[in-house]
Design a protein around this motif. Structure first.
Motif: not given
Length: 199
Positions: A70-73, A118-124, A156-160
């Motif tokens: 996971a990318g999140t701890t 996550y930054t690839n999903q930035y919108q507007g 963890p990732d889904a929780s974040f």
């Protein structure tokens, strides 16, 4: 003028920070090296200014190859080493980012750099987050200084993504829209106060 003075501040303060803190940096490096197998530094890909990738530097606080998971701890993450837990608690693992600041990948204050996925999903309006240099601290760093304690262990990732991400992006945008020299100084002091108040 603000951008010029900010970069000048970053350049000089990071240089003197590295020199002044060198005994502490050396002590931490030795502690990391001799208490767990692996490298001293962790290099993680993040999105920087205008979305350009760079490697954020941290003292390694997890077992080797932990980033394959996971990318999140999370609050009870088994990947964190004993020394790593201490470093994370007092944000000492972030000290190598002084090098990132010196070379211009980061600033002392700016939106905390995020994973590419996550930054690839930035919108507007979220895309404005990438219009300034990412920083060691910002509004989101102060609010979520205990981030891993808020993250569930099972996913963890889904929780974040569910609990934290949208609010972090809102706070990142708040910094982008309000940034000025005095706000930077305020956030630096708020960060120091938050860290020194940790028990």
């Amino acid at each position: 003028m603000y951008k010029f003075s900010k970069r000048l501040f970053d350049l000089f303060m990071s240089f003197f920070g590295i020199i002044f803190l060198s005994p502490i940096l050396l002590f931490i490096a030795v502690s990391v090296k001799f208490t767990s197998k692996g490298t001293i530094l962790y290099r993680g890909e993040r999105s920087g200014l205008f979305g350009k990738s760079f490697n954020i530097l941290k003292f390694r606080t997890m077992v080797m190859n932990a980033d394959l998971g996971a990318g999140t701890t999370s609050r009870n993450d088994k990947r964190i080493t004993y020394v790593g837990n201490i470093l994370r608690r007092y944000k000492l693992d972030e000290l190598p980012q002084l090098i990132n600041v010196f070379f211009g990948d980061m600033s002392f204050v700016g939106p905390r750099p995020e994973l590419k996925k996550y930054t690839n999903q930035y919108q507007g309006e979220e895309k404005l987050i990438l219009s300034v240099r990412p920083g060691i601290t910002d509004f989101s760093s102060v609010k979520f200084s205990n981030l891993n304690e808020l993250i569930d262990d099972d996913n963890p990732d889904a929780s974040f993504e569910k609990k934290i991400l949208s609010e972090k992006n809102r706070l990142r945008l708040q910094y982008v829209n309000e940034c000025n020299f005095w706000l930077d100084i305020k956030l630096i002091f708020l960060t120091i106060l938050r860290i020194t108040s940790i028990k």
